[in-house]
Design a protein around this motif. Structure first.
Motif, PDB file in Angstrom:
ATOM      1  N   SER A  15       0.834  -1.214   0.000  1.00  0.00           N
ATOM      2  CA  SER A  15       0.000   0.000   0.000  1.00  0.00           C
ATOM      3  C   SER A  15       0.866   1.260   0.000  1.00  0.00           C
ATOM      4  O   SER A  15       0.487   2.276  -0.580  1.00  0.00           O
ATOM      5  CB  SER A  15      -0.977  -0.007   1.175  1.00  0.00           C
ATOM      6  OG  SER A  15      -0.311   0.232   2.389  1.00  0.00           O
ATOM      7  N   TRP A  16       2.039   1.212   0.634  1.00  0.00           N
ATOM      8  CA  TRP A  16       2.948   2.355   0.588  1.00  0.00           C
ATOM      9  C   TRP A  16       3.407   2.596  -0.837  1.00  0.00           C
ATOM     10  O   TRP A  16       3.415   3.728  -1.311  1.00  0.00           O
ATOM     11  CB  TRP A  16       4.169   2.126   1.459  1.00  0.00           C
ATOM     12  CG  TRP A  16       3.933   2.091   2.932  1.00  0.00           C
ATOM     13  CD1 TRP A  16       2.842   2.536   3.613  1.00  0.00           C
ATOM     14  CD2 TRP A  16       4.832   1.569   3.905  1.00  0.00           C
ATOM     15  NE1 TRP A  16       3.008   2.318   4.955  1.00  0.00           N
ATOM     16  CE2 TRP A  16       4.219   1.729   5.169  1.00  0.00           C
ATOM     17  CE3 TRP A  16       6.080   0.979   3.847  1.00  0.00           C
ATOM     18  CZ2 TRP A  16       4.831   1.327   6.356  1.00  0.00           C
ATOM     19  CZ3 TRP A  16       6.696   0.581   5.027  1.00  0.00           C
ATOM     20  CH2 TRP A  16       6.072   0.760   6.265  1.00  0.00           C
ATOM     21  N   GLU A  17       3.810   1.514  -1.500  1.00  0.00           N
ATOM     22  CA  GLU A  17       4.340   1.653  -2.858  1.00  0.00           C
ATOM     23  C   GLU A  17       3.257   2.042  -3.859  1.00  0.00           C
ATOM     24  O   GLU A  17       3.553   2.656  -4.882  1.00  0.00           O
ATOM     25  CB  GLU A  17       5.038   0.361  -3.286  1.00  0.00           C
ATOM     26  CG  GLU A  17       6.335   0.138  -2.539  1.00  0.00           C
ATOM     27  CD  GLU A  17       7.130  -1.037  -3.052  1.00  0.00           C
ATOM     28  OE1 GLU A  17       6.755  -1.642  -4.085  1.00  0.00           O
ATOM     29  OE2 GLU A  17       8.159  -1.366  -2.423  1.00  0.00           O
ATOM     30  N   ALA A  18       2.015   1.711  -3.556  1.00  0.00           N
ATOM     31  CA  ALA A  18       0.902   2.090  -4.430  1.00  0.00           C
ATOM     32  C   ALA A  18       0.432   3.522  -4.150  1.00  0.00           C
ATOM     33  O   ALA A  18      -0.385   4.066  -4.886  1.00  0.00           O
ATOM     34  CB  ALA A  18      -0.252   1.118  -4.254  1.00  0.00           C
ATOM     35  N   GLY A  19       0.940   4.113  -3.070  1.00  0.00           N
ATOM     36  CA  GLY A  19       0.558   5.474  -2.723  1.00  0.00           C
ATOM     37  C   GLY A  19      -0.745   5.567  -1.959  1.00  0.00           C
ATOM     38  O   GLY A  19      -1.266   6.660  -1.752  1.00  0.00           O
ATOM     39  N   LYS A  20      -1.272   4.421  -1.514  1.00  0.00           N
ATOM     40  CA  LYS A  20      -2.531   4.431  -0.758  1.00  0.00           C
ATOM     41  C   LYS A  20      -2.317   4.910   0.675  1.00  0.00           C
ATOM     42  O   LYS A  20      -3.189   5.536   1.259  1.00  0.00           O
ATOM     43  CB  LYS A  20      -3.151   3.034  -0.748  1.00  0.00           C
ATOM     44  CG  LYS A  20      -3.581   2.563  -2.118  1.00  0.00           C
ATOM     45  CD  LYS A  20      -4.128   1.154  -2.053  1.00  0.00           C
ATOM     46  CE  LYS A  20      -4.468   0.648  -3.444  1.00  0.00           C
ATOM     47  NZ  LYS A  20      -4.839  -0.764  -3.423  1.00  0.00           N
ATOM     48  N   ASN A  21      -1.185   4.570   1.248  1.00  0.00           N
ATOM     49  CA  ASN A  21      -0.820   4.972   2.604  1.00  0.00           C
ATOM     50  C   ASN A  21       0.631   5.423   2.594  1.00  0.00           C
ATOM     51  O   ASN A  21       1.362   5.154   1.644  1.00  0.00           O
ATOM     52  CB  ASN A  21      -0.970   3.813   3.590  1.00  0.00           C
ATOM     53  CG  ASN A  21      -2.412   3.423   3.812  1.00  0.00           C
ATOM     54  OD1 ASN A  21      -3.267   4.283   3.941  1.00  0.00           O
ATOM     55  ND2 ASN A  21      -2.684   2.132   3.844  1.00  0.00           N
ATOM     56  N   ALA A  22       1.029   6.071   3.681  1.00  0.00           N
ATOM     57  CA  ALA A  22       2.426   6.498   3.828  1.00  0.00           C
ATOM     58  C   ALA A  22       3.015   5.831   5.062  1.00  0.00           C
ATOM     59  O   ALA A  22       2.301   5.557   6.028  1.00  0.00           O
ATOM     60  CB  ALA A  22       2.493   8.015   3.964  1.00  0.00           C
ATOM     61  N   PRO A  23       4.322   5.563   5.052  1.00  0.00           N
ATOM     62  CA  PRO A  23       4.954   4.963   6.234  1.00  0.00           C
ATOM     63  C   PRO A  23       4.825   5.873   7.452  1.00  0.00           C
ATOM     64  O   PRO A  23       4.859   7.101   7.332  1.00  0.00           O
ATOM     65  CB  PRO A  23       6.425   4.834   5.823  1.00  0.00           C
ATOM     66  CG  PRO A  23       6.455   4.958   4.344  1.00  0.00           C
ATOM     67  CD  PRO A  23       5.266   5.772   3.959  1.00  0.00           C
ATOM     68  N   SER A  24       4.689   5.252   8.620  1.00  0.00           N
ATOM     69  CA  SER A  24       4.626   6.001   9.874  1.00  0.00           C
ATOM     70  C   SER A  24       5.994   6.600  10.168  1.00  0.00           C
ATOM     71  O   SER A  24       6.979   6.306   9.491  1.00  0.00           O
ATOM     72  CB  SER A  24       4.222   5.064  11.014  1.00  0.00           C
ATOM     73  OG  SER A  24       5.280   4.127  11.241  1.00  0.00           O
ATOM     74  N   GLY A  25       6.058   7.408  11.197  1.00  0.00           N
ATOM     75  CA  GLY A  25       7.332   8.020  11.585  1.00  0.00           C
ATOM     76  C   GLY A  25       8.409   6.993  11.887  1.00  0.00           C
ATOM     77  O   GLY A  25       9.549   7.130  11.449  1.00  0.00           O
ATOM     78  N   ALA A  26       8.044   5.939  12.634  1.00  0.00           N
ATOM     79  CA  ALA A  26       9.022   4.905  12.978  1.00  0.00           C
ATOM     80  C   ALA A  26       9.487   4.167  11.727  1.00  0.00           C
ATOM     81  O   ALA A  26      10.681   3.893  11.559  1.00  0.00           O
ATOM     82  CB  ALA A  26       8.421   3.926  13.982  1.00  0.00           C
TER      83      ALA A  26
END
Length: 104
Positions: free
Chosen positions: A72-83
């Protein structure tokens, strides 16, 4: 008001510095400053994963997240959290860290 003795203060600081270099850290204090971490977007996550020569599952294992999360990060649906962003940054800076976390 007390008189402040600059010489004695400087002398004590230098003695502490010498002790520190000899390994005695009992009288020292550590200053922590935050290193700015770049915001990882979809392309950045994919680029980092490819630089590390990992599959999505491999990166997920190293980060402690599910493969669907990396997807989902690579698809742009979500972004990685701070950690997760901090770990991605550390992985980019030192590829050997990944070697300690995943078996290839």
């Amino acid at each position: 008001m007390e008189n402040f003795d600059y010489f004695d203060a400087l002398k004590e600081s230098l003695e502490q510095a010498v002790d520190y270099t000899k390994g005695d850290k009992s009288r020292c204090r550590t200053v922590v400053r935050e290193t700015p971490i770049p915001a990882y977007k979809a392309d950045d996550v994919a680029r980092t994963r490819k630089e590390l020569k990992l599959s999505q599952r491999g990166l997920a294992t190293a980060l402690g997240v599910s493969p669907r999360t990396v997807e989902s990060w690579e698809a742009g649906k979500n972004a990685p959290s701070g950690a997760a962003q901090r770990l991605l940054y550390l992985f980019e800076c030192d590829h050997t860290l990944v070697e300690r976390l995943v078996a290839r």
